[in-house]
Design a protein around this motif. Sequence first.
Motif, PDB file in Angstrom:
ATOM      1  N   LEU A 420      31.254  45.444  25.823  1.00  0.00           N
ATOM      2  CA  LEU A 420      30.721  44.377  26.673  1.00  0.00           C
ATOM      3  C   LEU A 420      29.261  44.053  26.355  1.00  0.00           C
ATOM      4  CD1 LEU A 420      32.359  45.222  30.121  1.00  0.00           C
ATOM      5  CD2 LEU A 420      32.923  43.355  28.567  1.00  0.00           C
ATOM      6  N   GLU A 421      28.599  44.903  25.600  1.00  0.00           N
ATOM      7  CA  GLU A 421      27.243  44.574  25.141  1.00  0.00           C
ATOM      8  C   GLU A 421      27.293  43.515  24.049  1.00  0.00           C
ATOM      9  OE1 GLU A 421      25.457  48.192  23.864  1.00  0.00           O
ATOM     10  OE2 GLU A 421      25.373  49.070  25.887  1.00  0.00           O
ATOM     11  N   LYS A 422      28.432  43.431  23.367  1.00  0.00           N
ATOM     12  CA  LYS A 422      28.572  42.514  22.235  1.00  0.00           C
ATOM     13  C   LYS A 422      29.464  41.318  22.560  1.00  0.00           C
ATOM     14  CE  LYS A 422      29.167  42.840  17.225  1.00  0.00           C
ATOM     15  NZ  LYS A 422      29.539  43.715  16.098  1.00  0.00           N
ATOM     16  N   TYR A 423      30.455  41.534  23.410  1.00  0.00           N
ATOM     17  CA  TYR A 423      31.407  40.476  23.736  1.00  0.00           C
ATOM     18  C   TYR A 423      31.525  40.335  25.252  1.00  0.00           C
ATOM     19  CZ  TYR A 423      32.679  41.888  18.998  1.00  0.00           C
ATOM     20  OH  TYR A 423      32.635  42.237  17.674  1.00  0.00           O
ATOM     21  N   THR A 424      31.887  39.139  25.708  1.00  0.00           N
ATOM     22  CA  THR A 424      32.050  38.912  27.141  1.00  0.00           C
ATOM     23  C   THR A 424      33.447  39.324  27.573  1.00  0.00           C
ATOM     24  OG1 THR A 424      32.903  36.658  26.870  1.00  0.00           O
ATOM     25  CG2 THR A 424      30.509  36.920  26.968  1.00  0.00           C
ATOM     26  N   PRO A 425      33.638  39.607  28.874  1.00  0.00           N
ATOM     27  CA  PRO A 425      34.989  39.915  29.363  1.00  0.00           C
ATOM     28  C   PRO A 425      35.988  38.809  29.030  1.00  0.00           C
ATOM     29  CG  PRO A 425      33.357  40.463  31.030  1.00  0.00           C
ATOM     30  CD  PRO A 425      32.619  39.756  29.933  1.00  0.00           C
ATOM     31  N   ARG A 426      35.541  37.561  29.089  1.00  0.00           N
ATOM     32  CA  ARG A 426      36.431  36.437  28.767  1.00  0.00           C
ATOM     33  C   ARG A 426      36.878  36.505  27.315  1.00  0.00           C
ATOM     34  NH1 ARG A 426      33.423  31.101  29.124  1.00  0.00           N
ATOM     35  NH2 ARG A 426      33.472  31.490  31.364  1.00  0.00           N
ATOM     36  N   GLN A 427      35.952  36.821  26.412  1.00  0.00           N
ATOM     37  CA  GLN A 427      36.290  36.892  24.988  1.00  0.00           C
ATOM     38  C   GLN A 427      37.272  38.023  24.717  1.00  0.00           C
ATOM     39  OE1 GLN A 427      32.340  37.237  23.412  1.00  0.00           O
ATOM     40  NE2 GLN A 427      31.989  35.034  23.366  1.00  0.00           N
ATOM     41  N   LEU A 428      37.094  39.164  25.375  1.00  0.00           N
ATOM     42  CA  LEU A 428      38.033  40.277  25.188  1.00  0.00           C
ATOM     43  C   LEU A 428      39.422  39.899  25.689  1.00  0.00           C
ATOM     44  CD1 LEU A 428      35.840  43.358  26.204  1.00  0.00           C
ATOM     45  CD2 LEU A 428      36.471  42.625  23.903  1.00  0.00           C
ATOM     46  N   ARG A 429      39.482  39.240  26.839  1.00  0.00           N
ATOM     47  CA  ARG A 429      40.783  38.849  27.384  1.00  0.00           C
ATOM     48  C   ARG A 429      41.464  37.828  26.470  1.00  0.00           C
ATOM     49  NH1 ARG A 429      43.487  38.920  32.676  1.00  0.00           N
ATOM     50  NH2 ARG A 429      41.890  40.442  33.233  1.00  0.00           N
ATOM     51  N   LEU A 430      40.695  36.848  25.993  1.00  0.00           N
ATOM     52  CA  LEU A 430      41.259  35.875  25.055  1.00  0.00           C
ATOM     53  C   LEU A 430      41.772  36.570  23.799  1.00  0.00           C
ATOM     54  CD1 LEU A 430      38.690  32.931  25.307  1.00  0.00           C
ATOM     55  CD2 LEU A 430      41.121  32.814  25.857  1.00  0.00           C
ATOM     56  N   CYS A 431      41.028  37.574  23.356  1.00  0.00           N
ATOM     57  CA  CYS A 431      41.423  38.323  22.158  1.00  0.00           C
ATOM     58  C   CYS A 431      42.790  38.974  22.356  1.00  0.00           C
ATOM     59  CB  CYS A 431      40.366  39.386  21.861  1.00  0.00           C
ATOM     60  SG  CYS A 431      40.586  40.195  20.274  1.00  0.00           S
ATOM     61  N   PHE A 432      42.998  39.604  23.514  1.00  0.00           N
ATOM     62  CA  PHE A 432      44.273  40.271  23.785  1.00  0.00           C
ATOM     63  C   PHE A 432      45.395  39.254  24.008  1.00  0.00           C
ATOM     64  CE2 PHE A 432      41.275  43.596  25.746  1.00  0.00           C
ATOM     65  CZ  PHE A 432      41.061  44.174  24.506  1.00  0.00           C
ATOM     66  N   LEU A 433      45.052  38.092  24.560  1.00  0.00           N
ATOM     67  CA  LEU A 433      46.051  37.044  24.779  1.00  0.00           C
ATOM     68  C   LEU A 433      46.614  36.506  23.468  1.00  0.00           C
ATOM     69  CD1 LEU A 433      44.463  34.972  27.677  1.00  0.00           C
ATOM     70  CD2 LEU A 433      46.824  35.773  27.644  1.00  0.00           C
ATOM     71  N   LEU A 434      45.789  36.514  22.424  1.00  0.00           N
ATOM     72  CA  LEU A 434      46.196  35.921  21.159  1.00  0.00           C
ATOM     73  C   LEU A 434      47.151  36.805  20.365  1.00  0.00           C
ATOM     74  CD1 LEU A 434      42.781  34.368  20.020  1.00  0.00           C
ATOM     75  CD2 LEU A 434      44.753  33.186  20.982  1.00  0.00           C
ATOM     76  N   TYR A 435      47.437  38.014  20.893  1.00  0.00           N
ATOM     77  CA  TYR A 435      48.360  38.926  20.209  1.00  0.00           C
ATOM     78  C   TYR A 435      49.464  39.350  21.181  1.00  0.00           C
ATOM     79  CZ  TYR A 435      44.916  39.167  16.488  1.00  0.00           C
ATOM     80  OH  TYR A 435      44.059  38.834  15.468  1.00  0.00           O
ATOM     81  N   GLN A 436      50.647  39.554  20.655  1.00  0.00           N
ATOM     82  CA  GLN A 436      51.781  39.949  21.496  1.00  0.00           C
ATOM     83  C   GLN A 436      51.518  41.331  22.095  1.00  0.00           C
ATOM     84  OE1 GLN A 436      53.934  38.289  22.749  1.00  0.00           O
ATOM     85  NE2 GLN A 436      55.584  39.624  23.426  1.00  0.00           N
TER      86      GLN A 436
END
Length: 766
Positions: A420-436
């Motif tokens: 979370l120091e490097k990425y936002t919670p939204r970016q992490l969630r989007l990252c997981f959404l983009l993969y099955q």
Amino acid sequence: MSSKNQPEWHVPENKVSLPTLKLYNSLTRSKVDFVPKNGKQITWYNCGPTVYDSSHIGHARFYVTIDILRRILSDYFNYDVLFVMNITDIDDKIILRARQNYLFNNFKSETQSLTQELIDQVRTALTDFAQTKLGVANDGSMLNVAPSKEDPKYLLYANTLRETVKIVVSAECSLEENDVSLEAAHQLLDGSKDVVSSWLDKEKGDTVTDQKVFRELAAYWEQDFMKDMELLNVRPCDILTRVSEYVPEIVVYVQRIIENGYGYVVDGSVYFDTKAFDGKKGHHYAKLQPWSAGNEGLIEEGEGSLGSKLLGKKNKSDFALWKKSKPGEPSWESPWGLGRPGWHIECSVMASEILGENIDIHSGGIDLAFPHHDNELAQSEAYHECQQWINYFIHVGHLHVEGQKMSKSLKNFITIQQALEKYTPRQLRLCFLLYQWDSKFDFKESSLTEVKNVESILNNFFINTKALLNESKHSAYESDGTHRYRNPEKEIITLLREKQTTIHAALCDSINTSTAMSELMELITKTNIYLSNGRNNININVIETVAKYVTKMLRIFGVVEHSESREIGFGASGQKNIGNVEDTVLPFLRVLSGFRDNVRDLARQHKDHSEFLKLSDKLRDVDLVELGVSLDDQEDGKALVKLVDKNELIKAREAKLQAQAEKAAKKEETAKAKEEERRKRLEKGKLAAEDMFKNVKGEDQENAYSAFDEQGIPTHDGQGQELPKSRIKKLKKEWEAQKKLHTDYLAWVQEQGEQNENDESTSSTN
């Protein structure tokens, strides 16, 4: 009264066959129809964390992914979900960590200075660590207990040993220099904590009797975990359970398993009899991974690092339901003596207590499938005497980091806080959404770069839409007599309907968020193309309809945090309390007033129109940026007003200025290079054309030419022979080129002289 009747009503025909929801079920290793046992109600048990350390990015992938699945089932498919999650606060890892921390802190507090005795104690701890962790004897030979070098822990232990040796050597140097300070002693202990803690636990672990020691560590890390989940926008569970609060129920549960003929007691411990269970009354052991049933490594790992070798087990696949507590371990009363629950039994008891003898969904990480979940299934079906305790077992796939398994030894271990120091919670969630959700996921820089691009596209779409909507309010009731719902608008609405169908199909296909996100992004891309026609050629209601649907889906996925259904986009996170009207409006009014003052001042001075344009650019690029306002100049000459995060605008402005500076520097560098090239060319013109052929040497080092015409062009060679006309013609061309170059050179010299005079004049004036 009329006797006329209503005409016949025709039942509509549904021309589209909607797909049914299917889930990948680990119990069948296939996608199967999802059929809850009680209509629209779902019972769901989720394996929670073992709280003994910081949560890492693997935990983020699991809990955010489960949160996404839960949100889709409840908010999209409209199921009523009862979601239960446990906290494991009794476990070998917790016991070891709590005991070691307690003993180390006491040892450190009792240390008053750096002494030879203290150094010797650390060296003793080093020797013990080398023997127990790496199998290295005092003479350097390898013992039979040496772990495999392929074991990921081997490198970690080796590095710990190496670093501790350096710390000890440093402490000995400090002692030789008579530095016996408390600070030097603490540097030694802090640098060797892992080694010393392990040794202290071996020597004094059985003396720790206060059960608060274990509970306090678990409580600390449970709170830390919950903070991480809140930051990641993971919904709290409906019911939270802790193992320590269900020990009486666990004792009763184990007793019934024994009574049903599937458990046996050995020296105060209780084991599950896998052979007695397997095949009896339709029971099956290791339903999830039957091929792992004989894997002794996994079985031993499942029993925990404090487990004995389980002497007295009937079968190698049997596992502990209840463990006899040894000195230095927490304990509770039971019919078999003082003990504590086995790892696997906790979930069976807590899930059964709350959700009953048959549960719709059980979820966990794929690494828990065997032995943990297989043992859960066996003991629960043995307790309930049923053939199917769980209907759908779903497992989230492994997470790797840059292609490798995450490990502290590989130095690729990333905590949630570090991520979370490097990425936002939204970016992490989007990252997981983009993969099955059930596939292996590789957490790497390139994936997050893609995610940031996706986030930027989404954000820009929302900002543009909201700006156009705000602008349209001023002319909402004006009409020029024509509608704007022609073919382009029909195409966008048709596309929206198509995407709604394909996204629904994707979510029915075992909740395939990867495909769903891809369809959403394609919808936005094509809508952006429509937007590029210009605000005078679009139907804002069509854009709003698309934006509302995209927002709704992202809200369901947990990407959009606000719950107000009418708001479009990500919302103004962290700006709930906007203060009074004066605080909000006055900064904008001051900018407007200042701009007016400057315009009036320039007008009084009769300044050129370019000065007004500069002032206008300053308003756009500086003053309004500080207020989070973006003016996007449009093709019709009027700006589109957008409200954007101030920091994003400042970053964009800085990036633009940097690009301009780099462009200017490159231009200056190119100009300098061209000037240098020009100088070198002009330097060649220093020699006058009349003199260029004189004193030119031939092959025999004599003058190449002996006679010249009045322009200095050679007519005879060095031996006095008349030159051929073709040769003279060629030399004349060279002469003419040099003549021009010399003329340019003289002009350049004069130019340089005038420039120097101007510089001197300016300098003296100043």
